[in-house]
Design a protein around this motif. Structure first.
Motif, PDB file in Angstrom:
ATOM      1  N   LEU A  69       0.821  -1.208   0.000  1.00 33.81           N
ATOM      2  CA  LEU A  69       0.000   0.000   0.000  1.00 33.81           C
ATOM      3  C   LEU A  69       0.858   1.263   0.000  1.00 33.81           C
ATOM      4  O   LEU A  69       0.337   2.370  -0.072  1.00 33.81           O
ATOM      5  N   GLY A  70       2.178   1.085   0.114  1.00 32.37           N
ATOM      6  CA  GLY A  70       3.076   2.234   0.190  1.00 32.37           C
ATOM      7  C   GLY A  70       3.996   2.386  -0.996  1.00 32.37           C
ATOM      8  O   GLY A  70       4.907   3.214  -0.972  1.00 32.37           O
ATOM      9  N   GLY A  71       3.779   1.580  -2.051  1.00 24.85           N
ATOM     10  CA  GLY A  71       4.584   1.712  -3.261  1.00 24.85           C
ATOM     11  C   GLY A  71       5.815   0.831  -3.293  1.00 24.85           C
ATOM     12  O   GLY A  71       6.442   0.675  -4.342  1.00 24.85           O
ATOM     13  N   THR A  83      -7.694  -5.494  -1.811  1.00 24.93           N
ATOM     14  CA  THR A  83      -8.884  -4.663  -2.037  1.00 24.93           C
ATOM     15  C   THR A  83      -8.632  -3.218  -1.628  1.00 24.93           C
ATOM     16  O   THR A  83      -9.220  -2.294  -2.210  1.00 24.93           O
ATOM     17  N   ILE A  84      -7.770  -3.008  -0.647  1.00 26.22           N
ATOM     18  CA  ILE A  84      -7.419  -1.632  -0.266  1.00 26.22           C
ATOM     19  C   ILE A  84      -6.572  -1.009  -1.358  1.00 26.22           C
ATOM     20  O   ILE A  84      -6.795   0.149  -1.763  1.00 26.22           O
ATOM     21  N   ALA A  85      -5.601  -1.750  -1.873  1.00 24.32           N
ATOM     22  CA  ALA A  85      -4.752  -1.228  -2.944  1.00 24.32           C
ATOM     23  C   ALA A  85      -5.574  -0.844  -4.165  1.00 24.32           C
ATOM     24  O   ALA A  85      -5.266   0.133  -4.852  1.00 24.32           O
ATOM     25  N   VAL A 570       0.056  -0.713 -11.853  1.00 28.76           N
ATOM     26  CA  VAL A 570       1.160  -1.415 -11.196  1.00 28.76           C
ATOM     27  C   VAL A 570       1.668  -2.457 -12.184  1.00 28.76           C
ATOM     28  O   VAL A 570       0.979  -3.434 -12.480  1.00 28.76           O
ATOM     29  N   TYR A 571       2.872  -2.218 -12.698  1.00 28.24           N
ATOM     30  CA  TYR A 571       3.383  -2.998 -13.817  1.00 28.24           C
ATOM     31  C   TYR A 571       4.291  -4.152 -13.384  1.00 28.24           C
ATOM     32  O   TYR A 571       4.844  -4.149 -12.289  1.00 28.24           O
ATOM     33  N   GLY A 572       4.447  -5.103 -14.318  1.00 25.25           N
ATOM     34  CA  GLY A 572       5.401  -6.181 -14.147  1.00 25.25           C
ATOM     35  C   GLY A 572       6.739  -5.837 -14.786  1.00 25.25           C
ATOM     36  O   GLY A 572       6.985  -4.687 -15.165  1.00 25.25           O
ATOM     37  N   ILE A 573       7.597  -6.849 -14.926  1.00 27.85           N
ATOM     38  CA  ILE A 573       8.981  -6.602 -15.339  1.00 27.85           C
ATOM     39  C   ILE A 573       9.122  -6.543 -16.860  1.00 27.85           C
ATOM     40  O   ILE A 573       9.352  -5.479 -17.428  1.00 27.85           O
ATOM     41  N   ALA A 578      -0.008  -4.203 -16.815  1.00 25.73           N
ATOM     42  CA  ALA A 578      -0.568  -3.559 -15.629  1.00 25.73           C
ATOM     43  C   ALA A 578      -1.449  -4.598 -14.943  1.00 25.73           C
ATOM     44  O   ALA A 578      -2.563  -4.869 -15.367  1.00 25.73           O
ATOM     45  N   TYR A 579      -0.913  -5.207 -13.886  1.00 27.53           N
ATOM     46  CA  TYR A 579      -1.654  -6.267 -13.212  1.00 27.53           C
ATOM     47  C   TYR A 579      -2.872  -5.711 -12.476  1.00 27.53           C
ATOM     48  O   TYR A 579      -3.876  -6.389 -12.331  1.00 27.53           O
ATOM     49  N   TYR A 580      -2.768  -4.503 -11.991  1.00 25.86           N
ATOM     50  CA  TYR A 580      -3.906  -3.826 -11.379  1.00 25.86           C
ATOM     51  C   TYR A 580      -3.593  -2.342 -11.312  1.00 25.86           C
ATOM     52  O   TYR A 580      -2.472  -1.910 -11.634  1.00 25.86           O
ATOM     53  N   THR A 581      -4.575  -1.578 -10.944  1.00 26.40           N
ATOM     54  CA  THR A 581      -4.400  -0.134 -10.820  1.00 26.40           C
ATOM     55  C   THR A 581      -4.513   0.259  -9.356  1.00 26.40           C
ATOM     56  O   THR A 581      -5.500  -0.083  -8.694  1.00 26.40           O
TER      57      THR A 581
END
Length: 612
Positions: A69-71, A83-85, A570-573, A578-581
């Motif tokens: 949740l903090g990057g 679910t919070i993210a 939020v990206y992969g390598i 983008a697996y999720y936003t």
């Protein structure tokens, strides 16, 4: 091998209190608080019941997951607070409700000790020490409530749960009242707890832990000068400090930073207050760090729900302190010559797949992907950039390799009940790398970086018996954290920005043995930081790197009012999917009071946090 100290062993076997808000309700044929509290041994058992709740997943047992949740982290499922993210949680979310209730359970356990310890047959001095210990733990639980919910209802030792359970319906107190309650409890801890315990009791709260937590409470309240006094006293820099030489950055072995998070280092004097975790047959009592951060190659075949974000890994500097870039050649001529890095100018260039209509990144795939043999049991053809990648890792901040598992590096796995050395090989075809063939298998095929920190290697020489109970102590406050909090006080001090002292304490962390990163303002252009904003950015970077996987980043970003900067994909390598936003709004700075609690307590519902 980890010593089985009293605090861990008693906490592991502790069955004195269970359930939420029913902490003193027992069958008639069982001991209750009236008959139980008679000896010091009883006081120890009750006190360990207060400590034992820390390993609960909804208290601090999944603390590392808050980095998602903090990057700092990326993840999936509840361990990463998914679910919070993603911004989809509500006031009826399970871990919102559970965290709120479990923290109050810890408070109630502490109150039971305070209500009953005077009945025990021991000296008044010992009774006062136990009271101070219970108040420290109560303060820790209330501080956590305050961090997540702001003002909350206060229940102290005058509340008798078994008598008042149905009428425990207080409205929330304002945040300043809660803070002062916490500080009052901590003062008792500072005055009456020992500076150090003997080896049998090591891990119990000390006066230094109380002082460190007091400083943190004041820092979060933006009372920087008062927080500064606490931290300076703790590190022995004030007149007549009793803590001089008590706490030291860990320096043992060839790689002290890595070893700090393994048995031995986890018991060092750098740890100001840590959750005591043990393992072994019949003694499983720990946190699920291996379960939720380890891959399928780790002990017990784990789930890697919490992984390091691409942004975290990309933020590790070169060894000379310059920022790393995948696309740009090294900007400092001497370092470029010694590191041999030219970058990949087309690394972020995308093309559209005509069949799938999705973007692909050919250069990323070329850099990371290898090919396996037809039976998938070995590597047929490594990426031509493998040696270049390994050289690049070697020339980055050493904490990167200690914290995360990087592509084409090794991990000491445990497969089919025996040790197995495994390699993190990446392939374009998903799901073909298997631990039985010596590869790291990332559960769910996520292209994030698995964490190495806090994850069991092999079977820890027999110390680990259960993937959900990793016998590595987990720090809630350690000296490096204190140095960085003190630096923050000098940056934002009410008496003015103090660049030299802020930089001094950041540099203490950067230059610790085994890390040896260059000092800020050492005369080289890449290390210059002169303005308040520049030094704060250095502080942010250092907290991110030094404390990764320790779960501080979410609280840091909240108190700095920077959560919204995390919004976005939020990206992969290599696939760069983008697996999720990540979704953050103003309401996320404070969690909602649980719906179930509001339904029972209308006064609490009236004080529901903004946006909920």
């Amino acid at each position: 091998m980890k010593k089985y100290k009293l605090i861990a062993v008693l906490a592991a076997s502790m069955a004195f209190t269970t359930g939420c808000y029913d902490l003193d309700v027992f069958p008639e044929d069982q001991l209750n608080s009236t008959t139980f509290f008679q000896t010091q041994a009883h006081a120890d058992q009750a006190m360990m019941g207060v400590y034992s709740l820390m390993t609960d997943e909804d208290v601090f047992g999944r603390q590392f997951g808050f980095d998602c949740l903090g990057g700092v982290g990326s993840g999936y499922d509840p361990a990463s607070y998914a679910t919070i993210a993603r911004g989809t949680y509500t006031s009826s979310e399970g871990f919102v409700t559970n965290k709120f209730q479990k923290l109050y359970e810890g408070i109630s356990r502490a109150n039971i000790v305070l209500q009953n310890v005077d009945k025990c047959d021991m000296t008044e001095e010992l009774k006062e020490r136990y009271k101070a210990e219970a108040k420290f733990m109560r303060a820790l639980y209330y501080f956590t409530l305050m961090d997540f919910w702001g003002g909350v209802p206060i229940y102290d030792e005058t509340t008798i749960v078994e008598d008042e359970f149905m009428s425990m319906l207080k409205p929330k107190s304002d945040i300043e009242t809660v803070r002062q309650f916490i500080l009052t409890d901590l003062e008792e801890g500072i005055k009456k707890l020992p500076v150090e315990w003997d080896s049998t009791n090591k891990g119990r709260a000390t006066s230094g832990a109380a002082l460190a937590l007091k400083g943190k409470v004041l820092l979060y309240a933006e009372e920087y000068d008062e927080a500064k006094k606490c931290f300076r006293e703790l590190i022995g820099e004030t007149e007549n400090s009793q803590y001089a030489g008590v706490y030291k950055l860990y320096e043992e072995g060839e790689n002290p930073y890595s070893d700090l998070f393994k048995p031995g280092g986890d018991e060092s004097s750098e740890m100001i207050f840590a959750i005591q975790n043990i393992g072994g047959i019949g003694q499983d009592f720990g946190m699920p760090t291996t379960f939720y951060m380890g891959t399928r190659a780790a002990f017990g075949s784990c789930w890697n729900n919490v992984m390091a974000s691409v942004n975290l890994v990309d933020s590790y500097e070169w060894k000379d302190g310059s920022p790393f870039s995948w696309t740009s050649p090294f900007s400092w001529t001497e370092a470029k010559a010694s590191y041999g890095w030219n970058g990949y100018p087309t690394y972020n260039d995308a093309v559209e797949n005509t069949e799938t209509k999705k973007k692909e990144y050919p250069m990323r795939e070329e850099v990371f992907y290898s090919k396996l043999t037809e039976d998938n049991k070995s590597v047929k053809e490594y990426t031509t950039h493998r040696a270049e990648l390994l050289s690049m890792y070697e020339n980055r901040d050493p904490r990167m390799a200690s914290t995360v598992i990087l592509p084409y590096t090794q991990f000491k796995g445990w497969v089919s009940n025996k040790a197995k050395d495994t390699e993190f090989v990446m392939t374009k075809e998903v799901g073909i790398c298997n631990e039985t063939n010596g590869f790291i298998r990332v559960n769910g095929n996520y292209e994030y970086y698995p964490f190495r920190k806090f994850v069991a290697e092999y079977d820890m020489d027999g110390a680990i018996n259960n993937r959900a109970d990793t016998p590595i102590n987990f720090p809630l406050i350690r000296l490096a954290d204190v140095y960085l909090m003190l630096a923050e006080c000098y940056i934002f001090s009410e008496s003015g920005f103090d660049k030299d002292n802020a930089v001094k304490y950041i540099n203490k962390v950067r230059t610790r043995k085994g890390v040896n990163m260059p000092e800020i303002n050492n005369g080289t252009p890449q290390m210059a930081a002169n303005t308040k904003e520049e030094v704060f950015e250095r502080l942010r970077h250092e907290r991110t790197i030094e404390l990764a996987a320790e779960g501080h980043s979410f609280s840091d970003m909240k108190r700095w009012k920077l959560l919204e900067t995390l919004n976005g994909p939020v990206y992969g390598i290599a696939l760069y999917n983008a697996y999720y936003t990540r979704v953050v709004t103003e309401r996320d700075y404070l969690w909602p009071f649980p719906l179930s609690e509001c339904e029972k307590n209308p006064d609490l519902a009236k004080g529901q946090n903004p946006g909920w």
